[in-house]
Design a protein around this motif. Structure first.
Motif, PDB file in Angstrom:
ATOM      1  N   LEU A 296       0.815  -1.219   0.000  1.00  0.00           N
ATOM      2  CA  LEU A 296       0.000   0.000   0.000  1.00  0.00           C
ATOM      3  C   LEU A 296       0.846   1.266   0.000  1.00  0.00           C
ATOM      4  CD1 LEU A 296      -2.986  -0.769   2.405  1.00  0.00           C
ATOM      5  CD2 LEU A 296      -3.115  -0.223  -0.027  1.00  0.00           C
ATOM      6  N   ASN A 297       2.019   1.204   0.621  1.00  0.00           N
ATOM      7  CA  ASN A 297       2.792   2.427   0.810  1.00  0.00           C
ATOM      8  C   ASN A 297       4.244   2.340   0.351  1.00  0.00           C
ATOM      9  OD1 ASN A 297       3.458   0.598   2.788  1.00  0.00           O
ATOM     10  ND2 ASN A 297       3.458   2.075   4.466  1.00  0.00           N
ATOM     11  N   THR A 298       4.627   1.243  -0.310  1.00  0.00           N
ATOM     12  CA  THR A 298       5.998   1.130  -0.796  1.00  0.00           C
ATOM     13  C   THR A 298       6.073   0.028  -1.845  1.00  0.00           C
ATOM     14  OG1 THR A 298       8.315   1.041  -0.080  1.00  0.00           O
ATOM     15  CG2 THR A 298       6.830  -0.579   0.875  1.00  0.00           C
ATOM     16  N   LYS A 299       7.264  -0.164  -2.396  1.00  0.00           N
ATOM     17  CA  LYS A 299       7.498  -1.222  -3.375  1.00  0.00           C
ATOM     18  C   LYS A 299       8.503  -2.215  -2.797  1.00  0.00           C
ATOM     19  CE  LYS A 299       6.734   1.786  -7.379  1.00  0.00           C
ATOM     20  NZ  LYS A 299       7.360   2.424  -8.573  1.00  0.00           N
ATOM     21  N   LEU A 300       8.213  -3.496  -3.009  1.00  0.00           N
ATOM     22  CA  LEU A 300       9.055  -4.573  -2.509  1.00  0.00           C
ATOM     23  C   LEU A 300       9.709  -5.262  -3.708  1.00  0.00           C
ATOM     24  CD1 LEU A 300       9.931  -6.334  -0.064  1.00  0.00           C
ATOM     25  CD2 LEU A 300       7.859  -7.682  -0.440  1.00  0.00           C
ATOM     26  N   TYR A 301      11.045  -5.262  -3.728  1.00  0.00           N
ATOM     27  CA  TYR A 301      11.796  -5.878  -4.819  1.00  0.00           C
ATOM     28  C   TYR A 301      12.440  -7.166  -4.331  1.00  0.00           C
ATOM     29  CZ  TYR A 301      11.274  -1.543  -7.439  1.00  0.00           C
ATOM     30  OH  TYR A 301      10.758  -0.462  -8.112  1.00  0.00           O
ATOM     31  N   PHE A 302      12.205  -8.262  -5.062  1.00  0.00           N
ATOM     32  CA  PHE A 302      12.755  -9.568  -4.712  1.00  0.00           C
ATOM     33  C   PHE A 302      14.106  -9.728  -5.400  1.00  0.00           C
ATOM     34  CE2 PHE A 302       8.276  -9.744  -4.084  1.00  0.00           C
ATOM     35  CZ  PHE A 302       8.109 -10.526  -2.958  1.00  0.00           C
ATOM     36  N   THR A 303      15.128 -10.051  -4.613  1.00  0.00           N
ATOM     37  CA  THR A 303      16.489 -10.141  -5.124  1.00  0.00           C
ATOM     38  C   THR A 303      17.093 -11.495  -4.776  1.00  0.00           C
ATOM     39  OG1 THR A 303      17.665  -9.339  -3.157  1.00  0.00           O
ATOM     40  CG2 THR A 303      16.686  -7.673  -4.607  1.00  0.00           C
ATOM     41  N   ASP A 304      18.288 -11.738  -5.293  1.00  0.00           N
ATOM     42  CA  ASP A 304      19.034 -12.954  -4.966  1.00  0.00           C
ATOM     43  C   ASP A 304      19.978 -12.741  -3.793  1.00  0.00           C
ATOM     44  OD1 ASP A 304      17.839 -14.348  -7.067  1.00  0.00           O
ATOM     45  OD2 ASP A 304      19.343 -13.652  -8.498  1.00  0.00           O
ATOM     46  N   GLN A 305      19.993 -11.539  -3.250  1.00  0.00           N
ATOM     47  CA  GLN A 305      20.889 -11.234  -2.148  1.00  0.00           C
ATOM     48  C   GLN A 305      20.240 -11.571  -0.816  1.00  0.00           C
ATOM     49  OE1 GLN A 305      22.028  -7.135  -2.503  1.00  0.00           O
ATOM     50  NE2 GLN A 305      22.939  -7.399  -4.531  1.00  0.00           N
ATOM     51  N   ALA A 306      21.065 -12.027   0.116  1.00  0.00           N
ATOM     52  CA  ALA A 306      20.539 -12.411   1.423  1.00  0.00           C
ATOM     53  C   ALA A 306      20.243 -11.198   2.292  1.00  0.00           C
ATOM     54  CB  ALA A 306      21.545 -13.317   2.130  1.00  0.00           C
ATOM     55  N   LEU A 307      20.922 -10.084   2.031  1.00  0.00           N
ATOM     56  CA  LEU A 307      20.764  -8.912   2.871  1.00  0.00           C
ATOM     57  C   LEU A 307      19.445  -8.210   2.596  1.00  0.00           C
ATOM     58  CD1 LEU A 307      24.361  -7.382   2.667  1.00  0.00           C
ATOM     59  CD2 LEU A 307      23.390  -8.769   4.500  1.00  0.00           C
ATOM     60  N   LEU A 308      18.877  -7.626   3.641  1.00  0.00           N
ATOM     61  CA  LEU A 308      17.679  -6.771   3.528  1.00  0.00           C
ATOM     62  C   LEU A 308      18.157  -5.323   3.493  1.00  0.00           C
ATOM     63  CD1 LEU A 308      14.549  -6.492   3.720  1.00  0.00           C
ATOM     64  CD2 LEU A 308      14.853  -6.401   6.209  1.00  0.00           C
ATOM     65  N   SER A 309      17.652  -4.565   2.530  1.00  0.00           N
ATOM     66  CA  SER A 309      18.048  -3.155   2.437  1.00  0.00           C
ATOM     67  C   SER A 309      16.852  -2.323   1.994  1.00  0.00           C
ATOM     68  CB  SER A 309      19.226  -2.963   1.464  1.00  0.00           C
ATOM     69  OG  SER A 309      18.878  -3.392   0.160  1.00  0.00           O
ATOM     70  N   TYR A 310      17.025  -0.996   2.014  1.00  0.00           N
ATOM     71  CA  TYR A 310      15.910  -0.113   1.690  1.00  0.00           C
ATOM     72  C   TYR A 310      16.434   1.195   1.119  1.00  0.00           C
ATOM     73  CZ  TYR A 310      17.223   2.178   6.065  1.00  0.00           C
ATOM     74  OH  TYR A 310      17.932   2.823   7.051  1.00  0.00           O
ATOM     75  N   GLU A 311      15.532   1.963   0.523  1.00  0.00           N
ATOM     76  CA  GLU A 311      15.854   3.293   0.013  1.00  0.00           C
ATOM     77  C   GLU A 311      14.871   4.300   0.578  1.00  0.00           C
ATOM     78  OE1 GLU A 311      16.129   3.743  -4.188  1.00  0.00           O
ATOM     79  OE2 GLU A 311      17.589   2.123  -4.439  1.00  0.00           O
ATOM     80  N   LEU A 312      15.378   5.476   0.889  1.00  0.00           N
ATOM     81  CA  LEU A 312      14.537   6.614   1.248  1.00  0.00           C
ATOM     82  C   LEU A 312      14.510   7.594   0.096  1.00  0.00           C
ATOM     83  CD1 LEU A 312      15.839   7.360   4.876  1.00  0.00           C
ATOM     84  CD2 LEU A 312      13.832   6.029   4.234  1.00  0.00           C
TER      85      LEU A 312
END
Length: 213
Positions: free
Chosen positions: A196-212
């Motif tokens: 509802l309020n953001t976009k979730l991108y599925f990656t091959d990386q194990a780390l969780l990250s984000y953008e502001l």
């Protein structure tokens, strides 16, 4: 449809993490309070897309080690592995938590909870919520948890102007994710899912990250 509720960052010292965010990232945060039942405490930064970042630290390790809450178990594991701040979990907000319990049972999706949470804010008011966790092995993977607030978790006038606009997540596939969380899997977006309020991108990386933004 679900929304991003918050991102969780493991830190050894939440006060220092808050000071760093203020000085170097221009992010305003406030002290959330203590979770006496779990031996943890937090600082929070609210953003304009009705989500927030939680810097979560341990103040009573002996108590934390007795908990069956998967978030606290995961936090302990992360802090044993890494001393630096690490984004390791995120929560999805819902007002239909009980329906997810039934969904998990019907689809034979293993889960833990609901867990009741509460803390007293610095102004003396109390927050209450419930959390539901699809099972995952926190040593090798991560699935976000569902959260339903009994009392509004909002502090007026403390929003940062930025949005948490993107989350990069390698915990599972998009197909499995949409099945677990009862979401529509729009094939036109191969590796992206709109919350509802953001976009979730599925990656091959194990780390969780984000953008502001």
């Amino acid at each position: 449809m679900l929304a991003l509720d918050h991102l969780v960052i493991s830190v050894k010292d939440a006060e220092k993490a808050n000071e760093y965010a203020r000085k170097h990232l221009s992010i305003k945060a406030i002290k959330g309070g203590n979770h006496e039942q779990w031996g943890t405490y937090n600082y929070l930064a609210y953003f304009s897309n009705t989500s927030y970042i939680e810097w979560l630290a341990i103040h009573d390790e002996d108590k934390a080690r007795t908990q069956d809450n998967p978030l606290i178990q995961h936090l302990l594991h992360i802090q044993q592995q890494k001393s630096e701040p690490t984004t390791f979990q995120f929560a999805l907000s819902t007002n239909q938590l009980d329906s997810y319990v039934e969904h998990f049972k019907q689809e034979q999706i293993p889960f833990k909870g609901p867990f009741n949470g509460h803390r007293v804010k610095p102004d003396g008011t109390e927050l209450r919520w419930r959390m539901l966790f699809p099972n995952y092995d926190f040593k090798t993977e991560m699935l976000p948890f569902l959260i339903e607030w009994e009392t509004p978790n909002k502090t007026l006038g403390l929003d940062n102007p930025q949005n948490i606009s993107k989350i990069y997540y390698g915990g599972t596939t998009k197909d499995k994710f949409t099945h677990i969380y009862k979401l529509r899997n729009k094939k036109i977006h191969k590796n992206m899912l709109r919350l509802l309020n953001t976009k979730l991108y599925f990656t091959d990386q194990a780390l969780l990250s984000y953008e502001l933004s």
